[in-house]
Each structure stands twice: as C-alpha cells, then as structure tokens.
Design an enzyme around this catalytic site. Sequence first.
Site, short mmCIF file in Angstrom:
data_model
loop_
_atom_site.label_atom_id
_atom_site.label_comp_id
_atom_site.label_asym_id
_atom_site.label_seq_id
_atom_site.Cartn_x
_atom_site.Cartn_y
_atom_site.Cartn_z
N HIS A 123 0.88 -1.18 0.00
CA HIS A 123 0.00 0.00 0.00
C HIS A 123 0.92 1.23 0.00
CE1 HIS A 123 -2.72 2.99 1.88
NE2 HIS A 123 -3.71 2.20 1.53
N ASP A 201 3.48 -3.86 8.06
CA ASP A 201 2.23 -3.14 7.89
C ASP A 201 1.11 -4.13 8.18
OD1 ASP A 201 -0.08 -2.01 7.00
OD2 ASP A 201 0.68 -1.41 5.04
N GLN A 204 -4.10 -4.63 7.13
CA GLN A 204 -5.09 -5.59 6.64
C GLN A 204 -5.12 -6.85 7.48
OE1 GLN A 204 -7.44 -5.12 4.48
NE2 GLN A 204 -6.72 -3.14 3.82
N LYS A 227 -10.31 -0.20 10.62
CA LYS A 227 -10.53 -1.41 9.82
C LYS A 227 -10.92 -2.60 10.70
CE LYS A 227 -7.01 -0.11 6.43
NZ LYS A 227 -7.65 0.38 5.22
N CYS A 365 -4.97 2.65 -3.48
CA CYS A 365 -3.73 3.17 -2.89
C CYS A 365 -2.58 2.18 -3.06
CB CYS A 365 -3.90 3.52 -1.41
SG CYS A 365 -5.15 4.75 -1.11
N1 PMP Z 1 -1.61 -0.53 4.66
C1 PMP Z 1 -2.56 -1.27 4.08
C2 PMP Z 1 -2.20 -2.65 3.61
C3 PMP Z 1 -3.85 -0.76 3.92
O1 PMP Z 1 -4.79 -1.50 3.32
C4 PMP Z 1 -4.14 0.54 4.40
C5 PMP Z 1 -5.52 1.14 4.27
N2 PMP Z 1 -6.11 1.01 3.02
C6 PMP Z 1 -3.12 1.26 4.99
C7 PMP Z 1 -1.87 0.70 5.12
C8 PMP Z 1 -3.31 2.64 5.50
O2 PMP Z 1 -4.25 2.70 6.51
P1 PMP Z 1 -4.73 4.12 7.03
O3 PMP Z 1 -5.35 4.82 5.85
O4 PMP Z 1 -5.71 3.81 8.10
O5 PMP Z 1 -3.53 4.82 7.51
#
Ligand code: PMP
Length: 409
Positions: A123, A201, A204, A227, A365
């Site tokens: 991401h 990270d 997910q 999430k 993203c």
């Molecule tokens: N890493 C991953 C794998 C994600 O799916 C996301 C959210 N789509 C994020 C990071 C970022 O999360 P946040 O927007 O809550 O900072």
Amino acid sequence: MPLDVPAIRSEFPIFRRTINGKRLVYLDSAASSQKPQAVIDAMVHVWSHSYANVHRGLYTLAEEATMAYEDARAKVARFVNASDVAEVINVRNATEGINLVAYSWGEQHVHAGDRIVITELEHHANLVPWQQLAKRKGAKLAYIPVTDDGLLDITVLPGLLDDGRTKVVACSVMSNVLGTLPPVVEIAAMAHAAGALVVMDGAQAAPHMPIDVQSIGADFLAFSGHKLCGPGVGVLWGRRELLEAMPPFLFGGDMILTVKREDSKWNALPYKFEAGTPAIAEVVGLGAAIDYLTGIGMPAIQEHERRLLPYAIARLSEIPELRVLGPGPAERGAVVSFTLEGVHPHDIGALLDEEGICVRAGHHCAQPIHDRFCIPASARASFYIYNDENDVDDLVAALRKTVSLLARR
Ligand code: PMP
C-alpha cells in the site's frame, strides 16, 4: 463453531438501513469496517459521562478519562501480545505509524548508499514513506517482486541482504489488493540475520487474524482501528529498546518531561511519541472494538473468512468475463480484487451501488501492484465478520446484471 452472521449483523446499526431500496451488502471492509453498537456506545459514554483531557487534570473526570484511555492501551497490548504496554503508541492511523518509524528511526539510521527493501505489493502507506526517506538520504530502494500468481518472490532477498547495506525491510502482513499473505516470519528471520530491521504493515492483517508481535518477527508493526470495527485511530507497536533509542517524531505537550527556554527533556514511553491531546474517545472506542472482536474470537474470525473466501472466488469465477487477481484461496486473506472485461472498475462500483452493494474501485492506494499486472485499476470486494454467502450471491448476481446491461449497450 461457525460465526452466527445474522446475529453479528444485528449488532451493527448500519445494517438496518437500505441503499437504493436494497439491503446493504457491505464489501469494503478492507477500506474501513462498519462499527458495532458496543463501539459506538463506548465512545458516546466517554463523551457523555467521563470526558476530560488525559494525563493532566487531578479531578475525577480527568482521572476517569485517563484510566479509560490507558485501559484501552492495555487491551491493544494484549491484542497483539506485546510484552510491555509502553510499546503501544497511539497514532492517527497506520500511515502515521509507518511515517513515525521512517522519520524517527530512518533519519538516524539510514545513510547514503544504504538500502531499504520493500515489496511490490505494498500500500502507498508502506511505500511512499520509504521511497521519500531513500530520496532524502541517497539510499537505494529495492523491491521484492511479485510473481504472476500474486506471491512474493523471496528468492531475491538473500541477494538484497548479503552486502550488509540493507537497513530495513518493510513488508505488509496481508496485501490490500491481492490478499496475499507473504511469508513474513521467514522474511523477518532473513532480514534480522543480515542486521536489518523489520517493519510490518498490519493494517489488513490485524482485523482478520491473531497477531503475536513476539513471534511474528517484527520490530515495528502498524495498524488502524477503523478497519477492525473501531474508530479512526491507529497503533504503532515497536520493540521497547528501539523506541527508547529513537528521538520523538512530533514535539509539544505531553511528550516532554521538562522544558526550559533553551532545551527540553523527553517523557518516558509511550508518551514520548504522543505529542498533544490524543483522540481520547477514539482510543477508548478502539479498546471496545478489541473487546468485541476478541469476544467473537480472532481464530473464529480467521476461520469464517477461510470458509467464505473459496466460495467467493469460485462463485466469481463462474462469470466468464471476470478475472480474479492474486493467488488461490489457500494463500490469501478475504480480499478479492477483479477486473471485468470491457467494463471500467468505476462503472462496476457505480452499477453495484444501485443494487445496494459497496465495493471499492480504483487502484486502492497501491499503484505499483496494478502496474505489475498492467492494469490501471480494479474492483475489490472484501469480506468481514458480517458477510456471508448471501452477500457473495448478491454480488455475483449484480455483476452478471452489469455484464448483460453493458453488453446490450
Ligand atoms: N496498509 C494497508 C495494507 C492498507 O490496506 C491501508 C488502508 N487502506 C493502509 C496501510 C493505510 O491505513 P490508514 O489509511 O488507516 O492509515
């Protein structure tokens, strides 16, 4: 025991509403999950009963708010099996957690000629902070590639580690596009053997499976509350000795011990990294979300999605025009990105909305992984505790309708 999905749905007030006259089929939990009444109530309770700023006042309300806030931190620590509650830093979201590490640790330890290793499936939150750190420092950014099957090709890793110049390996525990579950424990062991730090990270992964920071091999792990049935707040967990040695990321109130005109001393962990008034009710809401999820049981949640995912992939694959991205069900979490021949993902999203079905459409993203598969965008259905086979069936029926509608045009 399978999850009682109708009972779980009844605990989420949002499922009482309809969208365009249809029942709500929410398939976008990978972007943000819905909230159970227990989380909403916990936040309302703070605001209506025990609200004041934390760590400051000596009056009853301030003490209650501080206790609720710190109690939530302890729940987070237990949720990820942290050995020390001071290793849990409250941040805005996973993005801020990763930026904290990239700035605070990265600025001190990454130098010109060093290497940062990430993966092709990251991401942007676990990509851009490292890309920009590499640029600022004149370091190299290397990518672990993704195979045609959507798996990480970690055979390249020894070659990226053997010169001792790799300072950090940053990797997602679960891809938000392909659902891929990289072999993070193996990656971490290789990185550590070469003296590199491991940043995971968990945005997910944390909502969907048990996470044990003491066995997963991470030095830092970031995730987001929104999430996992909680509100908009995030967590950075880090190993105590690393956090102790790091300079603050943000400066201001609460993160200091003493301030003199010319210099300041920093507060102890975790407060050193929590400058300013935190999101008090949100952190308490995160604690309630963790209570809610652990009440269901993280292994049971994982099992539920392991059962639903093969059904979803099999049913979606019945549509001849549809291509599922990523690995087979045994090697992924409950995120299914797909393309429909001749239909732009944005049109898929809009047409499904008419049927009350929420999916994400775009690059989610994660542009480099879409580039890898030579597509600009995809549609994504992601599943959680309140989804079942009925949702999959409604999705497939609506997609069939989309295909026949557009074919007629
Ligand atoms: N890493 C991953 C794998 C994600 O799916 C996301 C959210 N789509 C994020 C990071 C970022 O999360 P946040 O927007 O809550 O900072």
